[in-house]
Design a protein around this motif. Sequence first.
Motif, PDB file in Angstrom:
ATOM      1  N   LEU A  33       0.372  13.081   3.538  1.00 22.99           N
ATOM      2  CA  LEU A  33      -0.258  11.939   2.711  1.00 22.99           C
ATOM      3  C   LEU A  33       0.085  10.821   1.980  1.00 22.99           C
ATOM      4  O   LEU A  33      -1.002  10.176   1.675  1.00 22.99           O
ATOM      5  CB  LEU A  33      -0.287  12.764   0.986  1.00 22.99           C
ATOM      6  CG  LEU A  33      -0.597  12.892  -0.471  1.00 22.99           C
ATOM      7  CD1 LEU A  33      -3.015  12.468   0.221  1.00 22.99           C
ATOM      8  CD2 LEU A  33      -0.428  13.751  -1.163  1.00 22.99           C
ATOM      9  N   CYS A  34       0.903  10.594   2.633  1.00 26.88           N
ATOM     10  CA  CYS A  34       1.598   9.173   2.082  1.00 26.88           C
ATOM     11  C   CYS A  34       0.566   8.181   2.635  1.00 26.88           C
ATOM     12  O   CYS A  34       0.237   7.041   2.015  1.00 26.88           O
ATOM     13  CB  CYS A  34       2.592   8.891   1.932  1.00 26.88           C
ATOM     14  SG  CYS A  34       3.531   7.428   1.464  1.00 26.88           S
ATOM     15  N   VAL A  35       1.187   8.711   3.755  1.00 19.78           N
ATOM     16  CA  VAL A  35       0.212   7.735   5.202  1.00 19.78           C
ATOM     17  C   VAL A  35      -1.543   7.227   5.011  1.00 19.78           C
ATOM     18  O   VAL A  35      -1.751   6.282   5.084  1.00 19.78           O
ATOM     19  CB  VAL A  35       0.858   8.976   6.778  1.00 19.78           C
ATOM     20  CG1 VAL A  35       0.136   7.858   7.455  1.00 19.78           C
ATOM     21  CG2 VAL A  35       2.193   8.236   6.854  1.00 19.78           C
ATOM     22  N   ALA A  36      -2.164   8.489   4.644  1.00 17.45           N
ATOM     23  CA  ALA A  36      -3.377   8.840   4.676  1.00 17.45           C
ATOM     24  C   ALA A  36      -3.929   7.670   3.054  1.00 17.45           C
ATOM     25  O   ALA A  36      -4.701   7.575   3.300  1.00 17.45           O
ATOM     26  CB  ALA A  36      -3.573  10.352   4.270  1.00 17.45           C
ATOM     27  N   GLU A  37      -3.190   8.653   2.126  1.00 20.19           N
ATOM     28  CA  GLU A  37      -3.396   7.089   0.790  1.00 20.19           C
ATOM     29  C   GLU A  37      -3.098   5.910   0.972  1.00 20.19           C
ATOM     30  O   GLU A  37      -4.077   5.180   0.658  1.00 20.19           O
ATOM     31  CB  GLU A  37      -2.604   7.300  -0.410  1.00 20.19           C
ATOM     32  CG  GLU A  37      -2.618   8.621  -0.907  1.00 20.19           C
ATOM     33  CD  GLU A  37      -3.754   9.334  -1.292  1.00 20.19           C
ATOM     34  OE1 GLU A  37      -4.303   8.249  -2.763  1.00 20.19           O
ATOM     35  OE2 GLU A  37      -4.040  10.390  -2.160  1.00 20.19           O
ATOM     36  N   ALA A  38      -2.044   5.095   1.999  1.00 21.86           N
ATOM     37  CA  ALA A  38      -1.874   4.039   2.522  1.00 21.86           C
ATOM     38  C   ALA A  38      -2.540   3.615   2.562  1.00 21.86           C
ATOM     39  O   ALA A  38      -3.480   2.199   3.173  1.00 21.86           O
ATOM     40  CB  ALA A  38      -0.454   4.040   2.545  1.00 21.86           C
ATOM     41  N   ALA A  71       0.295  -1.061  -0.086  1.00 18.97           N
ATOM     42  CA  ALA A  71       0.152  -0.243   0.148  1.00 18.97           C
ATOM     43  C   ALA A  71       0.595   1.050   0.002  1.00 18.97           C
ATOM     44  O   ALA A  71       0.383   2.393  -0.583  1.00 18.97           O
ATOM     45  CB  ALA A  71      -0.761  -0.106   1.254  1.00 18.97           C
ATOM     46  N   ILE A  72       1.994   1.051   0.631  1.00 17.93           N
ATOM     47  CA  ILE A  72       2.983   2.801   0.653  1.00 17.93           C
ATOM     48  C   ILE A  72       3.467   3.073  -0.754  1.00 17.93           C
ATOM     49  O   ILE A  72       3.350   3.786  -1.021  1.00 17.93           O
ATOM     50  CB  ILE A  72       4.001   2.158   2.210  1.00 17.93           C
ATOM     51  CG1 ILE A  72       3.253   1.619   3.288  1.00 17.93           C
ATOM     52  CG2 ILE A  72       5.261   3.366   1.850  1.00 17.93           C
ATOM     53  CD1 ILE A  72       3.902   2.088   4.124  1.00 17.93           C
ATOM     54  N   GLU A  73       4.143   1.267  -1.550  1.00 20.18           N
ATOM     55  CA  GLU A  73       4.448   1.737  -2.349  1.00 20.18           C
ATOM     56  C   GLU A  73       3.437   2.526  -3.659  1.00 20.18           C
ATOM     57  O   GLU A  73       4.041   3.754  -4.293  1.00 20.18           O
ATOM     58  CB  GLU A  73       5.270   0.630  -2.843  1.00 20.18           C
ATOM     59  CG  GLU A  73       5.734   0.565  -4.257  1.00 20.18           C
ATOM     60  CD  GLU A  73       6.927  -0.290  -4.911  1.00 20.18           C
ATOM     61  OE1 GLU A  73       7.547  -0.949  -5.227  1.00 20.18           O
ATOM     62  OE2 GLU A  73       6.348  -1.890  -4.745  1.00 20.18           O
ATOM     63  N   SER A  74       2.477   1.859  -3.438  1.00 15.67           N
ATOM     64  CA  SER A  74       1.441   2.187  -4.803  1.00 15.67           C
ATOM     65  C   SER A  74       1.328   3.706  -3.636  1.00 15.67           C
ATOM     66  O   SER A  74       0.643   4.435  -5.014  1.00 15.67           O
ATOM     67  CB  SER A  74       0.078   1.568  -4.219  1.00 15.67           C
ATOM     68  OG  SER A  74       0.579  -0.004  -4.675  1.00 15.67           O
ATOM     69  N   ALA A  75       0.893   3.863  -2.732  1.00 17.96           N
ATOM     70  CA  ALA A  75       1.028   5.437  -2.295  1.00 17.96           C
ATOM     71  C   ALA A  75       1.896   6.126  -3.191  1.00 17.96           C
ATOM     72  O   ALA A  75       0.904   7.636  -3.099  1.00 17.96           O
ATOM     73  CB  ALA A  75       0.458   5.428  -1.097  1.00 17.96           C
TER      74      ALA A  75
END
Length: 350
Positions: free
Chosen positions: A296-301, A33-37
């Motif tokens: 934003l990365c945390v939120a997207e993940a 999820a982190i890489e995708s975000a």
Amino acid sequence: MTISTPVYCTREDVKNALDVKLTARSDAQIDRAIESASRTIEGFLHRKFYPELATRYFAWPNGQYARPWRLWLDADEVISVTSVTSGGVTVSPSDYFLEPANSGPPYNRLEIDLDSAASFAAGSTHQRSIAITGLFGFHVETQAAGTLEAGLNASGVTVNVSDSASVGVGDLIMVGDERMLVTDKTMLDTGQNLGGDLSAQAASVAVPVFTGSAFMVGETILIGSERMLVVDIAGNNLTVKRAWDGSVLAAHSSGADIYAPRTLTVRRGALGTTAVSHSTSDTISRHVVPALVRSLCVAEAINMLLQEGSGYARVVGSGEAQREAAGRALRDIREQAYTAFGRKARSRAV
């Protein structure tokens, strides 16, 4: 973590936000999820937030409908330049400017000094006639992240560090001139032992040790099979949260070994750097991603993980008013990040 390209938050960031217990299954899911975000953020903001040593090639400027003395770098923003050649001829650093001078880096264009005799030459063809070698990316802001606990040769892929609280899985670290991508963390004996008995009670939060300065606030320690989060240090006493990260509360005897996740698995020689030997006590620094981009990365993940857990069926409303339950706050942070860090379209000179 199997990624080869830097990401914009760590596994620990997402796990702490979601209060996810430590399991191999959740780690793999969170990493994905982190890489995708991170890749989504790059596409959304039209820039990359990590530094990379590289040589990039450009066509002669008029192919960009630009002035012949101006080269727009577009997505290849640069932090610093080592060399510039045009048509096979080296352009002296004194003969060009990196712009915008007052707000860069990053610099989005390179301009020939019109008071010099230099120029962009097409050579035998205008294609790839200009080569720029330098550090490309957004910035090189770093924070101190402890030191090496043991020497490291040029082929080693595990790094023992003094401070596991400052480095997470997914971080980009630097030792000397070499950058390394942290792909995992495992426990290492700290060399410290429990200074007294510890009961199996959640209220028993004072952990006596022989040297309090050997630990860091925010670090996870392991005694027996119980993990604990260090929230404060007073002299040789650690104040902890017991049964951390899904572990089970247990009694521990004086003299028990204390471990911490200070062995990092790393990808060596990352982003154009070269893997070399390093010595014990060499300084480690961590690349700093802008706080809003990291959030934003945390939120997207998190949104991706929650959607995945519901079979991508998280919706609100009904009928024609039904919509994805991504959250208004996620939309707000996307807009804030784009306003602050989105690379906007440039005006081309005709």
